[in-house]
Enzyme design. Sequence first.
Site, PDB file in Angstrom:
ATOM      1  N   ARG A 114       1.181  58.469  50.364  1.00 44.36           N
ATOM      2  CA  ARG A 114       1.635  58.954  49.051  1.00 44.36           C
ATOM      3  C   ARG A 114       1.132  57.989  47.985  1.00 44.36           C
ATOM      4  NH1 ARG A 114       8.037  60.143  48.490  1.00 44.36           N
ATOM      5  NH2 ARG A 114       7.845  58.828  46.665  1.00 44.36           N
ATOM      6  N   LYS A 157      17.568  57.376  50.801  1.00 39.15           N
ATOM      7  CA  LYS A 157      18.396  58.338  50.046  1.00 39.15           C
ATOM      8  C   LYS A 157      17.935  59.770  50.305  1.00 39.15           C
ATOM      9  CE  LYS A 157      17.228  56.717  45.949  1.00 39.15           C
ATOM     10  NZ  LYS A 157      16.293  55.606  46.259  1.00 39.15           N
ATOM     11  N   ARG A 184       4.314  54.283  55.530  1.00 41.98           N
ATOM     12  CA  ARG A 184       4.652  55.712  55.576  1.00 41.98           C
ATOM     13  C   ARG A 184       3.395  56.576  55.445  1.00 41.98           C
ATOM     14  NH1 ARG A 184       9.418  57.977  51.798  1.00 41.98           N
ATOM     15  NH2 ARG A 184       8.080  57.428  50.040  1.00 41.98           N
ATOM     16  N   ARG A 232       7.735  49.737  41.694  1.00 38.35           N
ATOM     17  CA  ARG A 232       8.956  50.562  41.821  1.00 38.35           C
ATOM     18  C   ARG A 232      10.157  49.680  42.127  1.00 38.35           C
ATOM     19  NH1 ARG A 232       7.247  54.634  46.344  1.00 38.35           N
ATOM     20  NH2 ARG A 232       9.206  55.686  45.972  1.00 38.35           N
ATOM     21  N   ARG A 234      19.253  56.524  37.210  1.00 38.13           N
ATOM     22  CA  ARG A 234      18.517  55.305  37.545  1.00 38.13           C
ATOM     23  C   ARG A 234      18.624  54.277  36.423  1.00 38.13           C
ATOM     24  NH1 ARG A 234      14.611  57.841  41.368  1.00 38.13           N
ATOM     25  NH2 ARG A 234      13.261  56.274  42.286  1.00 38.13           N
TER      26      ARG A 234
HETATM   27  P1  AMP Z   1      11.757  58.912  44.073  1.00 40.49           P
HETATM   28  O1  AMP Z   1      11.167  59.951  44.958  1.00 40.49           O
HETATM   29  O2  AMP Z   1      13.244  59.111  43.825  1.00 40.49           O
HETATM   30  O3  AMP Z   1      11.438  57.510  44.508  1.00 40.49           O
HETATM   31  O4  AMP Z   1      11.078  59.105  42.620  1.00 40.49           O
HETATM   32  C1  AMP Z   1       9.672  59.036  42.450  1.00 40.49           C
HETATM   33  C2  AMP Z   1       9.353  58.664  41.019  1.00 40.49           C
HETATM   34  O5  AMP Z   1       9.864  59.664  40.114  1.00 40.49           O
HETATM   35  C3  AMP Z   1       9.957  57.360  40.535  1.00 40.49           C
HETATM   36  O6  AMP Z   1       9.163  56.238  40.916  1.00 40.49           O
HETATM   37  C4  AMP Z   1       9.962  57.576  39.026  1.00 40.49           C
HETATM   38  O7  AMP Z   1       8.680  57.427  38.472  1.00 40.49           O
HETATM   39  C5  AMP Z   1      10.328  59.045  38.917  1.00 40.49           C
HETATM   40  N1  AMP Z   1      11.803  59.232  38.854  1.00 40.49           N
HETATM   41  C6  AMP Z   1      12.601  59.828  39.780  1.00 40.49           C
HETATM   42  N2  AMP Z   1      13.876  59.846  39.392  1.00 40.49           N
HETATM   43  C7  AMP Z   1      13.915  59.256  38.171  1.00 40.49           C
HETATM   44  C8  AMP Z   1      14.950  58.952  37.244  1.00 40.49           C
HETATM   45  N3  AMP Z   1      16.239  59.265  37.496  1.00 40.49           N
HETATM   46  N4  AMP Z   1      14.605  58.326  36.079  1.00 40.49           N
HETATM   47  C9  AMP Z   1      13.323  58.019  35.803  1.00 40.49           C
HETATM   48  N5  AMP Z   1      12.293  58.246  36.635  1.00 40.49           N
HETATM   49  C10 AMP Z   1      12.572  58.865  37.813  1.00 40.49           C
END
Ligand code: AMP
Length: 218
Positions: free
Chosen positions: A160, A18, A127, A171, A93
């Site tokens: 990361r 994404k 990664r 996740r 989410r």
């Molecule tokens: P991402 O980079 O989109 O995978 O987001 C990294 C982390 O940020 C996720 O594993 C969540 O802990 C938090 N996060 C990002 N977007 C959301 C969301 N819409 N709702 C809740 N937690 C989020």
Amino acid sequence: MNTQSMKLIFLGPPGAGKGTISKMVTERLGLPQISTGDMFRAAVKEKTELGLKVQSILAAGGLVPDELTIAIVKERLSWPDVRQSYILDGFPRTIAQADALAEFSELDAAVDFEVKDDLILFRLTGRRVCRSCGAIYHMVTKPPKVEGVCDICGGELYVRNDDKEETVKARLSAYHLETEPLIGYYNKKNVLLTIDGSPDAETVYNAFISKIGHFLKK
Ligand code: AMP
């Protein structure tokens, strides 16, 4: 394609691409990208009040509470640059987030990037990210010339925090439990577009561009 008015959300598991695809769309078509993950990571790095609140949640691979997440997205969507168009990458989410979003913005499409769990694990645990310039590598599919060193700037490559195997698994389970139901949610609203996210980024990008054009003409 008319990108003047295009409000999109990008769905899909962590590691589905994404972020990569939305960055390509931003660079090539100029659509602003809003990534809640990037916003939270920046807050953690800068040690802001928000960052201190969410740090341990991100490190464990859980979801930040809806109330907090909805508030930062609502505020960001009030900026003038996203009045006509945007890509929301990683938001909503949960169903509660999707319901909240429906109250303050209308969507043209919810794009779901489909990738199986075993490929996600392979992608994320391999990664490596450059500490200095942010360039992204993969130990198998895109290794740096010298192990641990960025080809571009010579910076140090690191894993990361949330790409460690246990965290990726957490996740993924948060995704299946909380986020996957959004596919049915947006399908019922007739705005769902599904893309195979398993090929390389350029192929996924091209599939997205050709499908979204047809989809928005419907
Ligand atoms: P991402 O980079 O989109 O995978 O987001 C990294 C982390 O940020 C996720 O594993 C969540 O802990 C938090 N996060 C990002 N977007 C959301 C969301 N819409 N709702 C809740 N937690 C989020």
